[in-house]
Design an enzyme around this catalytic site. Structure first.
Site, short mmCIF file in Angstrom:
data_model
loop_
_atom_site.label_atom_id
_atom_site.label_comp_id
_atom_site.label_asym_id
_atom_site.label_seq_id
_atom_site.Cartn_x
_atom_site.Cartn_y
_atom_site.Cartn_z
N PRO A 1 1.66 -57.72 23.99
CA PRO A 1 0.16 -58.07 24.65
C PRO A 1 -0.24 -57.47 23.41
CG PRO A 1 1.04 -57.78 26.59
CD PRO A 1 2.28 -57.59 25.62
N GLU A 2 -1.22 -57.75 22.91
CA GLU A 2 -2.14 -57.48 21.31
C GLU A 2 -3.06 -56.98 22.68
OE1 GLU A 2 -2.48 -60.04 18.30
OE2 GLU A 2 -0.46 -61.48 19.43
#
Length: 293
Positions: free
Chosen positions: A2-3
């Site tokens: 996840p960013e």
């Protein structure tokens, strides 16, 4: 992994259940995730009120009234879900069933708000650590992180200064968490496309010979701001494991203009190019060779 937009989406989803509430009980159902839990992990959480829930780069940061901070990282497959007593969650339009194997529910926070906040991580690359607030600046996990891309201090001048003497590619520089914190492969590809800049361009070209930001540095910062804000509004991108805290999928992936669109026509008006993929620093890079220079 996840960013920034995915982590920010999770933060906003957890905030109503955790912020201002007391941790009545903390359950740790295994001795480790990516790293071993601290021996006093449960003791330092029990009875503490979460005074604020923030984010630094890809880390969630829960401030406790004891002066400690609970630092949490989702890793590759980590996700939270919030269960409230006598309340069933209604699947959203983009809902996708989660992993039903509760063996992967490794940490549970029972909050005074009546909610149970559950951390599920099948691959166990996530981690949690309690750090004294006064020691955060020296914490190895956080030390050396660059500016937040949505923060007030991040602008073309700062980015150009950080890249002025770099001999690496522009994409590699943007993925360097010391240059800017929280960006990952997806949003770097998207921002470079929107700024019409090649991922192979030298990072140093963002600065003029006098060290001032070049025009394309300004375009790039504008593109970074736009793509991150759009992704946060959409709830992030649901590639593989990402889910929001209510089980609903983020849907920014429907707005991708270049990422994962190999072989498709470029969406830039009048370009006529074809999106290509190549491996760069071990990761897939998607771009349009015709309009990204």
């Amino acid at each position: 992994m996840p960013e920034l937009p995915e982590v920010e989406t999770v933060r906003r989803g957890l905030q109503p259940a955790m912020e201002g509430a007391r941790i009545v009980k903390a359950e740790v159902r295994r001795k480790d995730l990516r790293f071993a839990f601290q021996k006093d992990f449960v003791a330092r959480l029990t009875g503490q009120t979460v005074t604020g829930l923030g984010r630094r780069a890809k880390y969630l940061m829960a401030d406790l009234d004891s002066g400690d901070v609970l630092v949490m990282h989702l890793g590759m497959s980590g996700s939270f879900r919030v269960i409230k007593q006598d309340e069933q969650q209604v699947p959203g339009k983009f809902h996708h069933p989660r992993n039903e194997d509760r063996a992967h529910d490794h940490v549970v926070f029972h909050m005074s708000s009546g909610a149970a906040v559950i951390f599920n991580d099948p691959r166990r690359f996530g981690y949690m650590k309690i750090i004294a607030r006064k020691a955060l600046e020296d914490e190895p996990l956080l030390k050396g992180l660059g500016p937040e891309p949505l923060g007030n201090e991040f602008d073309a001048k700062m980015l150009a200064r950080s890249c002025a003497n770099k001999k690496t590619s522009l994409k590699a520089a943007l993925l360097d968490q010391r240059v800017v914190a929280g960006l990952g492969n997806i949003y770097v590809c998207e921002a470079l496309f929107r700024a019409h800049l090649s991922p192979r361009r030298l990072a140093a070209t963002l600065a003029t010979k006098k060290g001032e930001p070049a025009d394309h540095a300004k375009r790039l910062v504008t593109a970074i701001h736009a793509v991150l804000n759009q992704a946060i509004k959409a709830g992030g991108s649901s590639l593989r494991d990402h889910r929001q805290t209510d089980g609903e999928l983020g849907y920014f992936q429907h707005s991708f203009q270049v990422y994962d669109r190999e072989g498709e026509k470029c969406q830039t008006a009048g370009c006529g190019g074809i999106v290509r993929r190549f491996t760069q620093n071990g990761r897939s890079t998607f771009w349009c060779p015709k309009c990204q220079k």
